[in-house]
Design a protein around this motif. Sequence first.
Motif, PDB file in Angstrom:
ATOM      1  N   UNK A  32      37.549  14.537  39.446  1.00  0.00           N
ATOM      2  CA  UNK A  32      36.742  13.417  39.972  1.00  0.00           C
ATOM      3  C   UNK A  32      35.808  13.898  41.080  1.00  0.00           C
ATOM      4  N   UNK A  33      36.323  14.748  41.979  1.00  0.00           N
ATOM      5  CA  UNK A  33      35.493  15.263  43.071  1.00  0.00           C
ATOM      6  C   UNK A  33      34.354  16.106  42.502  1.00  0.00           C
ATOM      7  N   UNK A  34      34.643  16.920  41.488  1.00  0.00           N
ATOM      8  CA  UNK A  34      33.589  17.730  40.863  1.00  0.00           C
ATOM      9  C   UNK A  34      32.526  16.833  40.218  1.00  0.00           C
ATOM     10  N   UNK A  52      29.338  22.143  42.539  1.00  0.00           N
ATOM     11  CA  UNK A  52      30.399  21.848  41.568  1.00  0.00           C
ATOM     12  C   UNK A  52      31.534  22.863  41.647  1.00  0.00           C
ATOM     13  N   UNK A  53      31.200  24.139  41.781  1.00  0.00           N
ATOM     14  CA  UNK A  53      32.248  25.166  41.902  1.00  0.00           C
ATOM     15  C   UNK A  53      33.102  24.906  43.143  1.00  0.00           C
ATOM     16  N   UNK A  54      32.449  24.614  44.256  1.00  0.00           N
ATOM     17  CA  UNK A  54      33.183  24.343  45.501  1.00  0.00           C
ATOM     18  C   UNK A  54      34.037  23.089  45.374  1.00  0.00           C
ATOM     19  N   UNK A  55      33.532  22.089  44.678  1.00  0.00           N
ATOM     20  CA  UNK A  55      34.299  20.854  44.486  1.00  0.00           C
ATOM     21  C   UNK A  55      35.583  21.130  43.707  1.00  0.00           C
ATOM     22  N   UNK A  56      35.475  21.898  42.641  1.00  0.00           N
ATOM     23  CA  UNK A  56      36.679  22.240  41.877  1.00  0.00           C
ATOM     24  C   UNK A  56      37.694  22.976  42.749  1.00  0.00           C
ATOM     25  N   UNK A  57      37.212  23.829  43.646  1.00  0.00           N
ATOM     26  CA  UNK A  57      38.081  24.755  44.384  1.00  0.00           C
ATOM     27  C   UNK A  57      38.427  24.282  45.804  1.00  0.00           C
ATOM     28  N   UNK A  58      37.995  23.087  46.189  1.00  0.00           N
ATOM     29  CA  UNK A  58      38.040  22.722  47.612  1.00  0.00           C
ATOM     30  C   UNK A  58      39.449  22.631  48.197  1.00  0.00           C
ATOM     31  N   UNK A  59      40.481  22.434  47.371  1.00  0.00           N
ATOM     32  CA  UNK A  59      41.843  22.337  47.900  1.00  0.00           C
ATOM     33  C   UNK A  59      42.646  23.638  47.751  1.00  0.00           C
ATOM     34  N   UNK A  60      42.027  24.679  47.200  1.00  0.00           N
ATOM     35  CA  UNK A  60      42.735  25.961  47.088  1.00  0.00           C
ATOM     36  C   UNK A  60      42.932  26.523  48.500  1.00  0.00           C
ATOM     37  N   UNK A  61      44.171  26.796  48.837  1.00  0.00           N
ATOM     38  CA  UNK A  61      44.478  27.322  50.168  1.00  0.00           C
ATOM     39  C   UNK A  61      44.760  26.248  51.213  1.00  0.00           C
TER      40      UNK A  61
END
Length: 196
Positions: A32-34, A52-61
Motif C-alpha cells: 500500500x505504501x509503495x 517506489x523502491x524506498x517505499x517497499x524497503x522503508x521498514x527494513x531495519x
Amino acid sequence: MDSNDQLQKIERYVYQLFSDDSTGHDYFHMKRVARMTREISLSEAADEFICEAAAWLHDVGDKKLFANTNKAIDEMNQFLKSIQLTEIQIEKIHQAIQDVSFSKGNIPKTLEGKIVQDADRLDAIGAIGIARTFAYGGANKQLIYHDEMKDHTSIQHFHDKLLKLKGLMHTPTAIRMAKERHVFLENYLQQFLNEW
C-alpha cells in the motif's frame, strides 16, 4: 536489468521478509505504501523509481521489527547490489528511508523521503490505520483501552500519534488524501468512546 524488473525483485524480497508479520507492518502494508508513493510521486515530479523502491524497503531495519537492525540493513544493501542498483541509487534509497519513522521526529531531507514518509503516514490513518493500530497493540500485549490507565493502550495511540499525522504531511497530494482519513479517525474514536 530494467527498473521494472528491479522493482519486482524488491517486492519479492520484501514479501520474504514481511509476509508473516502480525503487527500491521506486513507485506501488504509495504504494498500500500509503495502504491501511494508511486501515486504521490507522479503528482509531485519526484524520482519515481527511488520513491517506489524506498517505499517497499522503508521498514527494513526498523528496531520494532528486527532484532539485529544492522544485519538487516547490510543484507538489504547486498541484495540491492545483486540486482544491479548503482551506489548512487542505493544511497538515494537510504536518504529517502532514514527519516521516515514517526518516533524519530525528523523531516526527510529529500523530496523522495518526504513522499515515502507521507505515504507511510497515510497508511497509519483511516480504516486500515485503525486496524493496524489494534493489530500492533494485540501483537504487543497492549490493552485496547482502560478507564484509569490510558497510557500504553491502543486508543491512547490515537492521541499520541494518529490524530497528529494530518498536520504533518509534506506534499499537497498527501495533504488532500489525509483529510478524509482524518475525519474517519475522529468519527471512529467518538463512536468507540460512546460505546465504551
